[in-house]
Design a protein around this motif. Structure first.
Motif, PDB file in Angstrom:
ATOM      1  N   SER A  83       0.841  -1.211   0.000  1.00 24.44           N
ATOM      2  CA  SER A  83       0.000   0.000   0.000  1.00 24.44           C
ATOM      3  C   SER A  83       0.868   1.250   0.000  1.00 24.44           C
ATOM      4  N   ALA A  84       1.942   1.219   0.783  1.00 23.89           N
ATOM      5  CA  ALA A  84       2.865   2.355   0.802  1.00 23.89           C
ATOM      6  C   ALA A  84       3.515   2.534  -0.565  1.00 23.89           C
ATOM      7  N   ARG A  85       3.885   1.443  -1.214  1.00 25.50           N
ATOM      8  CA  ARG A  85       4.484   1.524  -2.546  1.00 25.50           C
ATOM      9  C   ARG A  85       3.526   2.149  -3.548  1.00 25.50           C
ATOM     10  N   LEU A  86       2.265   1.720  -3.487  1.00 24.87           N
ATOM     11  CA  LEU A  86       1.257   2.260  -4.404  1.00 24.87           C
ATOM     12  C   LEU A  86       0.946   3.720  -4.102  1.00 24.87           C
ATOM     13  N   ALA A  87       0.934   4.087  -2.820  1.00 26.81           N
ATOM     14  CA  ALA A  87       0.689   5.483  -2.449  1.00 26.81           C
ATOM     15  C   ALA A  87       1.838   6.369  -2.920  1.00 26.81           C
ATOM     16  N   LEU A  88       3.061   5.892  -2.782  1.00 24.65           N
ATOM     17  CA  LEU A  88       4.209   6.674  -3.264  1.00 24.65           C
ATOM     18  C   LEU A  88       4.105   6.907  -4.767  1.00 24.65           C
ATOM     19  N   ALA A 125       8.059   5.915  -8.502  1.00 25.12           N
ATOM     20  CA  ALA A 125       7.944   4.498  -8.861  1.00 25.12           C
ATOM     21  C   ALA A 125       9.121   3.752  -8.231  1.00 25.12           C
ATOM     22  N   VAL A 126       8.905   3.223  -7.037  1.00 25.53           N
ATOM     23  CA  VAL A 126       9.946   2.493  -6.310  1.00 25.53           C
ATOM     24  C   VAL A 126       9.435   1.101  -5.987  1.00 25.53           C
ATOM     25  N   ASP A 127      10.363   0.180  -5.762  1.00 27.41           N
ATOM     26  CA  ASP A 127       9.959  -1.172  -5.401  1.00 27.41           C
ATOM     27  C   ASP A 127       9.978  -1.335  -3.883  1.00 27.41           C
ATOM     28  N   ARG A 128       9.490  -2.462  -3.417  1.00 26.65           N
ATOM     29  CA  ARG A 128       9.408  -2.695  -1.972  1.00 26.65           C
ATOM     30  C   ARG A 128      10.775  -2.732  -1.324  1.00 26.65           C
TER      31      ARG A 128
END
Length: 158
Positions: A112-117, A124-127
């Protein structure tokens, strides 16, 4: 009419390359010409001498493979002393690896944090990058505040 397919014989598939085998083949051709019509034998180049392979260049001339021109750099080892820079490694090629187990809820929160970022901040960052950033923040806080750091408080249950 037979239901079996007619397959070529060994003499039709392979050509002999030695002198004694050529003599035996010529005798076989006399007998074979009486039984079956002559067919073209494919030339696989077996009668030619083998090609020489190019010698490998000396190791000092070998160039490493080039990766694409993305902004990926190799990670260098850092000193782990008290004055060490705790900046996250970011987008680099990492040599070391650890495995971290987490609950399903923690994984959903991370995703969720990845998608919010991505949606809200255009990042566009990975986990893995998020985890490395969080690790850098927590370790810098531990180094700066020591006993009063968030990590010490959470791990000690305070």
């Amino acid at each position: 009419m037979s239901r079996r397919t007619s397959l070529p014989g060994a003499a039709e598939l392979f050509r002999a390359t030695s002198g004694s085998a050529l003599a035996a083949e010529s005798v076989g051709d006399d007998i074979g010409s009486l039984a079956a019509p002559e067919r073209a034998v494919p030339d696989f180049g077996l009668d030619q001498p083998p090609r020489q392979l190019a010698a490998a260049p000396p190791p000092e001339e070998v160039q490493p493979l080039r990766r694409s021109t993305t902004a990926v750099r190799r990670t260098a080892r850092r000193a782990a002393g008290p004055g060490a820079d705790r900046a996250p490694s970011g987008r680099e090629r990492h040599e070391e690896k650890i495995t971290v187990y987490c609950s399903a809820d923690e994984l959903v929160d991370l995703e969720s944090a990845r998608l919010a970022l991505r949606a809200e901040h255009g990042l566009a960052v990975d986990r893995g990058r998020i985890v490395r950033e969080a690790l850098a923040v927590v370790l810098a806080d531990l180094q700066a505040k020591g006993e009063a750091s968030v990590l010490v408080r959470r791990l000690s249950g305070r």
